[in-house]
Write a protein that holds these residues in place. Sequence first.
Motif: not given
Length: 190
Positions: A121-137
């Motif tokens: 889940y730590l890997r998934h959290m990193l992935h979600v945080a990166i997507k939030q940084f890159k794809e969301e406003i």
Amino acid sequence: MADERTRKSSARHRSRKCAITYINLIEDKAGPEGPTDQESNKDRMQNLVAYALPFSMGRNAADLSGNRKLGQVFLALMDDPLLSKPIKRYIVFCLLIRSKPAGWLNIARKYVSAMKRDDLYLRHMLHVAIKQFKEEINTEAERLELKELIASVRLRREVNIKVPSTGEIKRTIGKLDAGDFWDEGRSEVS
């Protein structure tokens, strides 16, 4: 005619709501398939689905319910003892970083520090945080906070630092900046 449009619209809504994840399972049929090949292929497919589900569930939850109005609720849920299952906490983590209420970064970093460095889940959290940084406003302040969170998760996973200091976080962000990590297509999660 109106009934037809309603039925199609309803069918699209149901398919969108039910579609949790998609995995491309195009297989190479060049060689002969024996029973062990079919069994290993079945295991591979099950592993792919099991691995993809948490990310998909967290993303869908954040897309449907992650808004600023509910941010304080998600913040309070992070400390709820009823959410002791990792998948539940991961989903609330996804909702939390999407809504970003006041104090979200401290709670998110606290949750990261409580996890084992090799936790899936730590890997998934990193992935979600990166997507939030890159794809969301995000505002500039939110982007800086997301950088801190991403650096904290990377330090936890790669160096096994539970509670990184401000200096360690700044050095990690500096290294990521120098390596163009924040540029499009450069932030792979391993």
